[in-house]
Design a protein around this motif. Sequence first.
Motif, PDB file in Angstrom:
ATOM      1  N   PRO A  11       0.820  -1.217   0.000  1.00 17.02           N
ATOM      2  CA  PRO A  11       0.000   0.000   0.000  1.00 17.02           C
ATOM      3  C   PRO A  11       0.851   1.263   0.000  1.00 17.02           C
ATOM      4  CG  PRO A  11      -0.490  -1.403   1.918  1.00 17.02           C
ATOM      5  CD  PRO A  11       0.755  -1.930   1.295  1.00 17.02           C
ATOM      6  N   ASP A  12       0.282   2.327  -0.469  1.00 11.54           N
ATOM      7  CA  ASP A  12       0.887   3.663  -0.346  1.00 11.54           C
ATOM      8  C   ASP A  12      -0.289   4.630  -0.248  1.00 11.54           C
ATOM      9  OD1 ASP A  12       3.629   5.095  -0.546  1.00 11.54           O
ATOM     10  OD2 ASP A  12       2.367   6.266  -1.865  1.00 11.54           O
ATOM     11  N   MET A  13      -0.019   5.880  -0.452  1.00  9.23           N
ATOM     12  CA  MET A  13      -1.065   6.892  -0.329  1.00  9.23           C
ATOM     13  C   MET A  13      -2.302   6.499  -1.165  1.00  9.23           C
ATOM     14  SD  MET A  13      -0.810  10.699  -1.592  1.00  9.23           S
ATOM     15  CE  MET A  13       0.148  11.623  -0.507  1.00  9.23           C
ATOM     16  N   GLY A  14      -3.456   6.518  -0.536  1.00  8.70           N
ATOM     17  CA  GLY A  14      -4.706   6.256  -1.255  1.00  8.70           C
ATOM     18  C   GLY A  14      -5.053   4.784  -1.414  1.00  8.70           C
ATOM     19  N   THR A  15      -4.163   3.887  -0.959  1.00 10.74           N
ATOM     20  CA  THR A  15      -4.486   2.455  -0.994  1.00 10.74           C
ATOM     21  C   THR A  15      -4.224   1.849   0.377  1.00 10.74           C
ATOM     22  OG1 THR A  15      -2.246   1.881  -1.695  1.00 10.74           O
ATOM     23  CG2 THR A  15      -3.871   2.169  -3.444  1.00 10.74           C
ATOM     24  N   VAL A  57       2.163  17.317  13.061  1.00 10.43           N
ATOM     25  CA  VAL A  57       2.093  16.248  12.058  1.00 10.43           C
ATOM     26  C   VAL A  57       1.271  16.732  10.874  1.00 10.43           C
ATOM     27  CG1 VAL A  57       1.285  13.888  11.616  1.00 10.43           C
ATOM     28  CG2 VAL A  57       2.214  14.462  13.857  1.00 10.43           C
ATOM     29  N   GLN A  58       1.790  16.520   9.681  1.00 15.88           N
ATOM     30  CA  GLN A  58       0.991  16.831   8.488  1.00 15.88           C
ATOM     31  C   GLN A  58       0.501  15.530   7.863  1.00 15.88           C
ATOM     32  OE1 GLN A  58       2.912  18.010   4.811  1.00 15.88           O
ATOM     33  NE2 GLN A  58       1.315  19.495   4.394  1.00 15.88           N
ATOM     34  N   GLY A  59      -0.828  15.379   7.722  1.00 22.04           N
ATOM     35  CA  GLY A  59      -1.403  14.174   7.131  1.00 22.04           C
ATOM     36  C   GLY A  59      -1.752  13.172   8.210  1.00 22.04           C
ATOM     37  N   GLY A  97      -3.238  10.293   7.842  1.00 19.90           N
ATOM     38  CA  GLY A  97      -3.608   9.050   7.150  1.00 19.90           C
ATOM     39  C   GLY A  97      -2.949   7.878   7.862  1.00 19.90           C
ATOM     40  N   ASN A  98      -2.694   6.832   7.114  1.00 22.31           N
ATOM     41  CA  ASN A  98      -2.125   5.639   7.734  1.00 22.31           C
ATOM     42  C   ASN A  98      -0.852   5.962   8.524  1.00 22.31           C
ATOM     43  OD1 ASN A  98      -0.114   3.455   7.855  1.00 22.31           O
ATOM     44  ND2 ASN A  98      -1.726   2.202   7.009  1.00 22.31           N
ATOM     45  N   VAL A  99       0.095   6.611   7.885  1.00 27.61           N
ATOM     46  CA  VAL A  99       1.391   6.841   8.525  1.00 27.61           C
ATOM     47  C   VAL A  99       1.277   7.882   9.647  1.00 27.61           C
ATOM     48  CG1 VAL A  99       3.779   7.559   8.134  1.00 27.61           C
ATOM     49  CG2 VAL A  99       2.580   6.231   6.383  1.00 27.61           C
ATOM     50  N   GLY A 100       0.697   9.032   9.323  1.00 29.82           N
ATOM     51  CA  GLY A 100       0.630  10.131  10.283  1.00 29.82           C
ATOM     52  C   GLY A 100      -0.208   9.789  11.506  1.00 29.82           C
ATOM     53  N   ILE A 156      -2.068  19.409  13.894  1.00 26.43           N
ATOM     54  CA  ILE A 156      -2.357  18.392  12.880  1.00 26.43           C
ATOM     55  C   ILE A 156      -2.798  19.145  11.621  1.00 26.43           C
ATOM     56  CG2 ILE A 156      -3.961  16.563  12.166  1.00 26.43           C
ATOM     57  CD1 ILE A 156      -3.964  15.575  15.072  1.00 26.43           C
ATOM     58  N   ILE A 157      -2.103  18.889  10.516  1.00 27.64           N
ATOM     59  CA  ILE A 157      -2.416  19.571   9.256  1.00 27.64           C
ATOM     60  C   ILE A 157      -3.065  18.564   8.319  1.00 27.64           C
ATOM     61  CG2 ILE A 157      -1.445  20.879   7.328  1.00 27.64           C
ATOM     62  CD1 ILE A 157       1.085  21.282   9.157  1.00 27.64           C
ATOM     63  N   GLU A 158      -4.206  18.913   7.773  1.00 30.90           N
ATOM     64  CA  GLU A 158      -4.870  18.041   6.798  1.00 30.90           C
ATOM     65  C   GLU A 158      -5.150  18.834   5.528  1.00 30.90           C
ATOM     66  OE1 GLU A 158      -6.231  15.272   5.573  1.00 30.90           O
ATOM     67  OE2 GLU A 158      -5.012  14.001   6.859  1.00 30.90           O
ATOM     68  N   ARG A 159      -5.813  18.182   4.554  1.00 31.97           N
ATOM     69  CA  ARG A 159      -6.104  18.849   3.279  1.00 31.97           C
ATOM     70  C   ARG A 159      -6.899  20.132   3.464  1.00 31.97           C
ATOM     71  NH1 ARG A 159      -6.405  14.652  -0.997  1.00 31.97           N
ATOM     72  NH2 ARG A 159      -6.423  12.664   0.079  1.00 31.97           N
ATOM     73  N   ASP A 160      -7.832  20.119   4.439  1.00 33.27           N
ATOM     74  CA  ASP A 160      -8.803  21.218   4.557  1.00 33.27           C
ATOM     75  C   ASP A 160      -8.460  22.172   5.708  1.00 33.27           C
ATOM     76  OD1 ASP A 160      -9.280  19.137   6.343  1.00 33.27           O
ATOM     77  OD2 ASP A 160     -11.415  19.554   6.501  1.00 33.27           O
ATOM     78  N   TRP A 202     -13.036  11.941  13.921  1.00 29.32           N
ATOM     79  CA  TRP A 202     -13.749  13.047  13.264  1.00 29.32           C
ATOM     80  C   TRP A 202     -13.419  13.072  11.764  1.00 29.32           C
ATOM     81  CZ3 TRP A 202     -17.204  16.700  15.178  1.00 29.32           C
ATOM     82  CH2 TRP A 202     -17.515  17.745  14.304  1.00 29.32           C
ATOM     83  N   LEU A 203     -12.139  12.906  11.465  1.00 31.85           N
ATOM     84  CA  LEU A 203     -11.666  12.944  10.075  1.00 31.85           C
ATOM     85  C   LEU A 203     -12.322  11.830   9.262  1.00 31.85           C
ATOM     86  CD1 LEU A 203      -9.478  14.099   8.036  1.00 31.85           C
ATOM     87  CD2 LEU A 203      -7.970  12.334   8.889  1.00 31.85           C
ATOM     88  N   VAL A 204     -12.379  10.626   9.838  1.00 33.25           N
ATOM     89  CA  VAL A 204     -12.950   9.492   9.120  1.00 33.25           C
ATOM     90  C   VAL A 204     -14.457   9.723   8.911  1.00 33.25           C
ATOM     91  CG1 VAL A 204     -13.473   7.013   9.305  1.00 33.25           C
ATOM     92  CG2 VAL A 204     -11.198   7.866   9.920  1.00 33.25           C
ATOM     93  N   PRO A 215       6.210  15.755   8.564  1.00 31.41           N
ATOM     94  CA  PRO A 215       5.381  15.749   7.366  1.00 31.41           C
ATOM     95  C   PRO A 215       5.084  14.297   6.975  1.00 31.41           C
ATOM     96  CG  PRO A 215       7.638  16.464   6.855  1.00 31.41           C
ATOM     97  CD  PRO A 215       7.609  16.169   8.317  1.00 31.41           C
ATOM     98  N   ALA A 216       3.797  13.925   6.964  1.00 29.61           N
ATOM     99  CA  ALA A 216       3.431  12.523   6.697  1.00 29.61           C
ATOM    100  C   ALA A 216       2.352  12.452   5.622  1.00 29.61           C
ATOM    101  CB  ALA A 216       2.948  11.855   7.991  1.00 29.61           C
ATOM    102  N   ALA A 217       2.366  13.414   4.690  1.00 24.97           N
ATOM    103  CA  ALA A 217       1.310  13.402   3.670  1.00 24.97           C
ATOM    104  C   ALA A 217       1.899  13.179   2.273  1.00 24.97           C
ATOM    105  CB  ALA A 217       0.521  14.700   3.715  1.00 24.97           C
ATOM    106  N   GLU A 230      11.017  12.957   8.227  1.00 25.94           N
ATOM    107  CA  GLU A 230      10.270  12.796   6.972  1.00 25.94           C
ATOM    108  C   GLU A 230       9.513  11.463   6.965  1.00 25.94           C
ATOM    109  OE1 GLU A 230      12.686  15.017   3.515  1.00 25.94           O
ATOM    110  OE2 GLU A 230      13.619  13.177   4.200  1.00 25.94           O
ATOM    111  N   ALA A 231       8.284  11.486   7.452  1.00 30.23           N
ATOM    112  CA  ALA A 231       7.473  10.264   7.423  1.00 30.23           C
ATOM    113  C   ALA A 231       6.927  10.030   6.025  1.00 30.23           C
ATOM    114  CB  ALA A 231       6.342  10.364   8.437  1.00 30.23           C
ATOM    115  N   ALA A 232       6.643  11.106   5.297  1.00 29.09           N
ATOM    116  CA  ALA A 232       6.246  10.970   3.888  1.00 29.09           C
ATOM    117  C   ALA A 232       7.507  10.757   3.061  1.00 29.09           C
ATOM    118  CB  ALA A 232       5.533  12.230   3.422  1.00 29.09           C
TER     119      ALA A 232
END
Length: 478
Positions: free
Chosen positions: A150-154, A231-233, A235-238, A256-260, A277-279, A309-311, A331-333
């Motif tokens: 897996p990676d981003m989006g999977t 932490v940015q992102g 998702g799985n890693v962040g 916590i930094i997300e897309r929005d 909340w995010l989910v 940064p994990a996005a 660098e988690a991403a």
Amino acid sequence: MCAAPLNEPTFRQSVDLMFNRAAALMDLPPGLEQKIRVCNATYTVRFGVRLRGQIHTFTGYRAVHSEHMEPVKGGIRYSAAVDQDEVEALAALMTYKCALVEAPFGGSKGGLCIDPREYDEHELELITRRFAYELIKRDLINPSQNVPAPDMGTGEREMAWIADQFARMNTTDINARACVTGKPLNAGGIAGRVEATGRGVQYALREFFRHPEDVAKAELSGGLDGKRVIVQGLGNVGYHAARFLSEEDGALITGIIERDGALYDPKGLDVGRVHEWLVRHGGITGYPDANSVADGAAVLAAECDILIPAALEGVINLSNAHDIQAKLILEAANGPITAGADDILRTRGKVIIPDLYANAGGVTVSYFEWVKNLSHIRFGRMQRRQEEARHQLVVDELQRLDLMLGDAWSLTPSFKEKYLRGADELELVRSGLDDTMRIAYQSMREVWHGRDDVTDLRTAGFIVAIDRVARSYRAKGL
Ligand code: NAD
């Protein structure tokens, strides 16, 4: 997001610049540097899937960077930003990452240019199976040649579809399950794979903080307890990294930094609640118990001790590198810091724990999963009860002593329970991951501290990795 300025190199060029910086300090045979740096091959496929009454055409890639060891390994990313340059950069990072953590693989990466949020589950299954079919028939998914993850989006779900597609096309291959890692436990996965990259981030930071000299280089002191982390992102890693660091190491996740946008709380955010909340809402907007910041990327430059940064790549670039306040960046991403930003941050005395090491927990546990699939047995299954029986002998003897010595000595109450329990698969996976992260850090550290011409962990990590790849090529007679 802080878009990378136009005068910055592409992601792949950025990785190559970092590679060149390290290779220039090495004594490689003529031509080998070029052979290691280039991407061996990239396959581009365009395929159609009938959805919603019409045919949709998708573009996917599988890049194979280096086959000095096979199979080659690397995730499959689903993102609208996927292109050839990105998969080639990510494939190159996989080569160096596997070498650094001694996972016996070459480097590869795949991607599908798609925003997965625009499709329902059934549609995603049709698209994934079709993409997998295209890669399988060219041996770009194969237990002995090319093993995605897996990676981003999977995630687990997509990996299970890919494994099933491979099994349908290779009905007599007894090792079919080893064609992909990151599968769910009930489809041949391994305990601890979902959390692995975040867990690896935690182990990487723990190892860094075990060395006061290194911590001092980042102008920090003490341990992880109380350190302010952004932490940015999530998702799985962040998410896993932030949860483990806050719940188990006492770190405060202040941003916590997300897309929005971003959430900020100097007293520390409740990572579990933010994630829920995010989910549920598809974003962090409206989360009640924190200050929110509309321009999320601006929070990358907020005051903190550790920035993770994990996005995605390129988020710390020439436009914001001068403003970053964090003393330590992990660098988690993959590729979150561009080559230009890396130069600026280094000059500013920031310590960077580089991607090729920091996010290697995923491929490390993927390696364990692949071995598990090939050996067709769960880790710990043979020895666990035998280990417990041997420990029981020791406990019996100690209890006899306890009785004899009366008040003078007694067993600590939790000792018996802790000592008796034989390790299950999850404990073995964590132990193997912890060991891998410690050893890999030490190999980088030796170069970082041992050579006057190496002033950062990234260059040190590249030197270790390039040297190992070069040795493999030499052993093959190249
Ligand atoms: P993911 O899809 O699970 O999560 C990515 C998160 O980042 C999502 O929550 C998404 O909303 C957020 N995000 C996307 N764009 C953003 C933006 N512009 N600003 C802020 N947040 C944004 O992906 P992941 O698997 O966690 O991967 C994240 C990074 O880690 C990628 O660079 C990936 O290559 C790397 N990585 C992943 C693994 C793994 O095992 N999954 C292993 C090694 C490296």
